[in-house]
Enzyme design. Structure first.
Site, PDB file in Angstrom:
ATOM      1  N   CYS A 175      49.271  47.413  51.137  1.00 47.41           N
ATOM      2  CA  CYS A 175      48.506  46.354  50.741  1.00 47.41           C
ATOM      3  C   CYS A 175      47.271  46.864  50.480  1.00 47.41           C
ATOM      4  O   CYS A 175      46.264  47.181  51.341  1.00 47.41           O
ATOM      5  CB  CYS A 175      48.428  45.226  51.643  1.00 47.41           C
ATOM      6  SG  CYS A 175      47.426  43.869  51.417  1.00 47.41           S
ATOM      7  N   ASP A 177      34.565  41.311  44.044  1.00 41.10           N
ATOM      8  CA  ASP A 177      35.816  41.529  43.404  1.00 41.10           C
ATOM      9  C   ASP A 177      35.435  42.954  42.373  1.00 41.10           C
ATOM     10  O   ASP A 177      34.233  43.018  41.667  1.00 41.10           O
ATOM     11  CB  ASP A 177      36.292  40.441  42.550  1.00 41.10           C
ATOM     12  CG  ASP A 177      37.591  40.614  41.992  1.00 41.10           C
ATOM     13  OD1 ASP A 177      38.408  39.659  42.631  1.00 41.10           O
ATOM     14  OD2 ASP A 177      37.838  41.415  41.191  1.00 41.10           O
ATOM     15  N   HIS A 185      47.280  39.781  57.676  1.00 40.59           N
ATOM     16  CA  HIS A 185      48.109  40.004  56.409  1.00 40.59           C
ATOM     17  C   HIS A 185      49.057  38.903  56.315  1.00 40.59           C
ATOM     18  O   HIS A 185      50.090  38.747  57.193  1.00 40.59           O
ATOM     19  CB  HIS A 185      48.779  41.227  56.308  1.00 40.59           C
ATOM     20  CG  HIS A 185      49.474  41.411  55.001  1.00 40.59           C
ATOM     21  ND1 HIS A 185      49.078  42.041  53.795  1.00 40.59           N
ATOM     22  CD2 HIS A 185      50.789  40.898  54.734  1.00 40.59           C
ATOM     23  CE1 HIS A 185      49.941  41.761  52.773  1.00 40.59           C
ATOM     24  NE2 HIS A 185      51.154  41.296  53.333  1.00 40.59           N
ATOM     25  N   ASN A 200      44.622  31.651  44.510  1.00 42.21           N
ATOM     26  CA  ASN A 200      45.963  31.849  43.597  1.00 42.21           C
ATOM     27  C   ASN A 200      47.120  31.878  44.363  1.00 42.21           C
ATOM     28  O   ASN A 200      47.062  32.697  45.428  1.00 42.21           O
ATOM     29  CB  ASN A 200      45.756  32.909  42.682  1.00 42.21           C
ATOM     30  CG  ASN A 200      44.734  32.746  41.421  1.00 42.21           C
ATOM     31  OD1 ASN A 200      44.400  31.698  41.152  1.00 42.21           O
ATOM     32  ND2 ASN A 200      44.100  33.784  40.991  1.00 42.21           N
ATOM     33  N   THR A 213      47.779  38.399  42.004  1.00 45.92           N
ATOM     34  CA  THR A 213      48.417  39.859  41.963  1.00 45.92           C
ATOM     35  C   THR A 213      48.548  40.541  43.306  1.00 45.92           C
ATOM     36  O   THR A 213      48.989  41.491  43.278  1.00 45.92           O
ATOM     37  CB  THR A 213      47.278  40.591  40.857  1.00 45.92           C
ATOM     38  OG1 THR A 213      46.095  40.250  41.378  1.00 45.92           O
ATOM     39  CG2 THR A 213      47.547  40.005  39.742  1.00 45.92           C
ATOM     40  N   HIS A 273      48.060  39.169  49.613  1.00 53.02           N
ATOM     41  CA  HIS A 273      47.250  38.917  50.757  1.00 53.02           C
ATOM     42  C   HIS A 273      46.506  37.861  50.448  1.00 53.02           C
ATOM     43  O   HIS A 273      45.504  37.852  49.817  1.00 53.02           O
ATOM     44  CB  HIS A 273      46.469  40.252  51.293  1.00 53.02           C
ATOM     45  CG  HIS A 273      45.880  40.110  52.522  1.00 53.02           C
ATOM     46  ND1 HIS A 273      45.885  41.527  53.550  1.00 53.02           N
ATOM     47  CD2 HIS A 273      45.168  39.622  52.918  1.00 53.02           C
ATOM     48  CE1 HIS A 273      45.020  41.066  54.403  1.00 53.02           C
ATOM     49  NE2 HIS A 273      44.665  39.916  54.150  1.00 53.02           N
ATOM     50  N   HIS A 322      43.823  35.255  49.836  1.00 50.54           N
ATOM     51  CA  HIS A 322      42.024  35.582  49.740  1.00 50.54           C
ATOM     52  C   HIS A 322      41.562  34.325  49.091  1.00 50.54           C
ATOM     53  O   HIS A 322      42.499  33.504  48.185  1.00 50.54           O
ATOM     54  CB  HIS A 322      41.989  36.742  49.039  1.00 50.54           C
ATOM     55  CG  HIS A 322      42.917  36.984  47.789  1.00 50.54           C
ATOM     56  ND1 HIS A 322      44.036  37.421  47.751  1.00 50.54           N
ATOM     57  CD2 HIS A 322      42.473  36.817  46.223  1.00 50.54           C
ATOM     58  CE1 HIS A 322      44.306  37.287  46.651  1.00 50.54           C
ATOM     59  NE2 HIS A 322      43.469  36.912  45.743  1.00 50.54           N
ATOM     60  N   HIS A 368      38.944  33.360  46.053  1.00 51.92           N
ATOM     61  CA  HIS A 368      37.915  33.874  45.255  1.00 51.92           C
ATOM     62  C   HIS A 368      36.665  32.725  45.600  1.00 51.92           C
ATOM     63  O   HIS A 368      36.657  31.551  45.504  1.00 51.92           O
ATOM     64  CB  HIS A 368      38.452  33.681  43.751  1.00 51.92           C
ATOM     65  CG  HIS A 368      39.600  34.561  43.430  1.00 51.92           C
ATOM     66  ND1 HIS A 368      39.507  35.773  42.876  1.00 51.92           N
ATOM     67  CD2 HIS A 368      40.960  34.466  43.843  1.00 51.92           C
ATOM     68  CE1 HIS A 368      40.543  36.515  42.695  1.00 51.92           C
ATOM     69  NE2 HIS A 368      41.612  35.534  43.274  1.00 51.92           N
TER      70      HIS A 368
END
Ligand code: 5GP
Ligand code: ZN
Length: 112
Positions: free
Chosen positions: A4, A30, A46, A86, A94, A97, A99, A101
């Site tokens: 990961c 990012d 995770h 997402n 994609t 794990h 997250h 943004h």
């Protein structure tokens, strides 16, 4: 978790531009920014999806929102920011794990 990318960043095995870290979350830039400021807020534990929530994960994420709000002015986000999570392939996730943004630093569009 092995393989990961975010776990590797958290472990320091892959370099990243970290802007904040504590025992529960890390914030870093990012690698392919979609706004002038594009950060990722990543829980250190995770798991991929909100459907895997439990009480501890819920607390970490709620605290993360509070920390983001407190940090925003010092991160150049004093004029506002957008948070995006997402979930799943169709949404464009994609990295499996979880997250958040954090996008901002400029006026953001909201059109399809
Ligand atoms: P997702 O598409 O899963 O919602 O978001 C994954 C994000 O992670 C993408 O915006 C992508 O640019 C970012 N990303 C993928 N690999 C790396 C990396 O190695 N370093 C950093 N800093 N960001 C990454
Ligand atoms: Zn991971």
């Amino acid at each position: 978790m092995k393989d990961c990318v975010f776990c590797k960043i958290i472990a320091g095995e892959i370099p990243s531009a970290k802007v904040y870290e504590d025992g529960e979350i890390v914030l870093f830039k990012d690698i392919a920014p979609l706004a002038k400021i594009h950060l990722l807020c990543v829980p250190k534990e995770h798991y991929a999806h909100l459907s895997e929530w439990n009480a501890a994960r819920k607390r970490v994420l709620a605290d993360a929102l509070e920390k983001i709000a407190a940090l925003a002015p010092s991160l150049g986000l004093e004029d506002g920011y957008r948070l995006v999570i997402n979930q799943g392939e169709s949404a464009g996730q994609t990295v499996p794990h979880l997250h958040i943004h954090i996008l901002g630093g400029e006026p953001l569009g909201w059109e399809k």
